[in-house]
Enzyme design. Structure first.
Site, mmCIF file in Angstrom:
data_model
loop_
_atom_site.group_PDB
_atom_site.id
_atom_site.type_symbol
_atom_site.label_atom_id
_atom_site.label_comp_id
_atom_site.label_asym_id
_atom_site.label_seq_id
_atom_site.Cartn_x
_atom_site.Cartn_y
_atom_site.Cartn_z
ATOM 1 N N ASN A 54 25.721 41.450 -4.311
ATOM 2 C CA ASN A 54 25.849 40.814 -3.003
ATOM 3 C C ASN A 54 24.485 40.296 -2.558
ATOM 4 O O ASN A 54 23.446 40.912 -2.829
ATOM 5 C CB ASN A 54 26.508 41.725 -1.959
ATOM 6 C CG ASN A 54 25.921 43.106 -1.843
ATOM 7 O OD1 ASN A 54 25.294 43.622 -2.772
ATOM 8 N ND2 ASN A 54 26.134 43.743 -0.713
ATOM 9 N N GLU A 56 22.858 38.932 0.912
ATOM 10 C CA GLU A 56 23.066 38.735 2.345
ATOM 11 C C GLU A 56 22.049 37.752 2.912
ATOM 12 O O GLU A 56 21.145 37.284 2.191
ATOM 13 C CB GLU A 56 23.005 40.103 3.049
ATOM 14 C CG GLU A 56 24.127 41.010 2.542
ATOM 15 C CD GLU A 56 24.188 42.364 3.222
ATOM 16 O OE1 GLU A 56 23.232 42.745 3.945
ATOM 17 O OE2 GLU A 56 25.206 43.057 3.012
ATOM 18 N N CYS A 65 29.539 38.070 -1.504
ATOM 19 C CA CYS A 65 29.850 39.316 -2.214
ATOM 20 C C CYS A 65 29.425 39.238 -3.684
ATOM 21 O O CYS A 65 29.330 38.154 -4.273
ATOM 22 C CB CYS A 65 31.348 39.590 -2.174
ATOM 23 S SG CYS A 65 32.014 39.911 -0.540
ATOM 24 N N GLU A 67 31.160 39.975 -6.315
ATOM 25 C CA GLU A 67 32.205 39.408 -7.179
ATOM 26 C C GLU A 67 32.093 37.887 -7.226
ATOM 27 O O GLU A 67 32.198 37.265 -8.279
ATOM 28 C CB GLU A 67 33.602 39.784 -6.652
ATOM 29 C CG GLU A 67 33.902 41.274 -6.645
ATOM 30 C CD GLU A 67 33.512 41.963 -5.349
ATOM 31 O OE1 GLU A 67 32.453 41.628 -4.756
ATOM 32 O OE2 GLU A 67 34.267 42.853 -4.925
ATOM 33 N N CYS A 99 37.146 42.394 -1.318
ATOM 34 C CA CYS A 99 37.635 41.834 -0.046
ATOM 35 C C CYS A 99 38.651 40.730 -0.319
ATOM 36 O O CYS A 99 38.802 40.244 -1.452
ATOM 37 C CB CYS A 99 36.468 41.321 0.794
ATOM 38 S SG CYS A 99 35.828 39.712 0.275
ATOM 39 N N CYS A 102 37.297 37.458 -1.914
ATOM 40 C CA CYS A 102 37.028 37.575 -3.355
ATOM 41 C C CYS A 102 38.329 37.598 -4.154
ATOM 42 O O CYS A 102 38.410 37.021 -5.240
ATOM 43 C CB CYS A 102 36.199 38.816 -3.649
ATOM 44 S SG CYS A 102 34.488 38.623 -3.103
HETATM 45 N N1 THU Z 1 30.682 43.496 -0.545
HETATM 46 C C1 THU Z 1 30.732 43.057 -1.837
HETATM 47 O O1 THU Z 1 29.786 42.464 -2.350
HETATM 48 N N2 THU Z 1 31.861 43.295 -2.541
HETATM 49 C C2 THU Z 1 32.914 44.045 -2.096
HETATM 50 O O2 THU Z 1 33.856 44.259 -2.848
HETATM 51 C C3 THU Z 1 32.912 44.584 -0.738
HETATM 52 C C4 THU Z 1 31.796 44.151 0.125
HETATM 53 C C5 THU Z 1 29.452 43.298 0.203
HETATM 54 C C6 THU Z 1 29.463 42.236 1.247
HETATM 55 C C7 THU Z 1 28.325 42.709 2.143
HETATM 56 O O3 THU Z 1 27.103 42.253 1.597
HETATM 57 C C8 THU Z 1 28.361 44.221 2.026
HETATM 58 O O4 THU Z 1 29.087 44.493 0.846
HETATM 59 C C9 THU Z 1 29.018 44.912 3.202
HETATM 60 O O5 THU Z 1 30.253 44.360 3.462
#
Ligand code: THU
Length: 146
Positions: A54, A56, A65, A67, A99, A102
């Site tokens: 991920n 941000e 994310c 994925e 999520c 994704c």
């Molecule tokens: N996140 C992912 O990268 N993949 C997931 O399957 C669930 C959530 C990340 C998004 C964000 O950067 C952090 O986790 C919190 O939601």
């Protein structure tokens, strides 16, 4: 569009490679806001692995994310035949679950491939994209207008 081939379980060595890769990818997570690192590893039909974490942003909605990072890396390198994706987080008591956004992006590339949702101890549950996003909308639907 041609029908998808039947779902075939991954060879154990592929599963182990994927699990290691998603754990490794998690170390690169850029998540100063959520402090929730996630790693993903995507296996292509010809045995390649694309990993992602991920990423941000101070402008929160721009975060992506793990994925989707992995999928975008693969697509941009010319690969779109996916067999499986594995996902890792630091949640000890739960299998990390992708999520909705994704799931839809996975679905773009087929409904019949595997999603390995892991815990840090290496245990996992596996579901197909179809199981995670039933009755989905996809590229084939755009061809159905009469
Ligand atoms: N996140 C992912 O990268 N993949 C997931 O399957 C669930 C959530 C990340 C998004 C964000 O950067 C952090 O986790 C919190 O939601």
């Amino acid at each position: 569009m041609a029908q998808e081939p039947p779902f075939r379980a991954l060879a154990p060595e592929h599963v182990q490679r994927l699990l290691r890769s998603c754990l490794e990818a998690k170390k690169s997570a850029y998540c100063p806001y959520s402090r929730f690192p996630v790693g993903a590893a995507l296996l292509t039909g010809d045995g390649r692995i694309f990993s992602g974490c991920n990423v941000e942003n101070a402008c929160y909605p721009l975060g992506i994310c793990a994925e989707r990072t992995a999928i975008q890396k693969a697509i941009s390198e010319g690969y779109k035949d996916f067999k499986a994706i594995a996902i890792a987080s630091d949640l000890e008591d739960e299998f990390i679950s992708p999520c909705g956004a994704c799931r839809q992006v996975m679905r773009e590339f087929g409904t019949n491939w595997a999603v390995y949702m892991t815990k840090p101890d290496g245990s996992y549950v596996v579901r197909t994209v179809e199981e995670l996003l039933p009755a989905s909308f996809g590229p084939e639907d755009l061809q159905k207008i009469k």
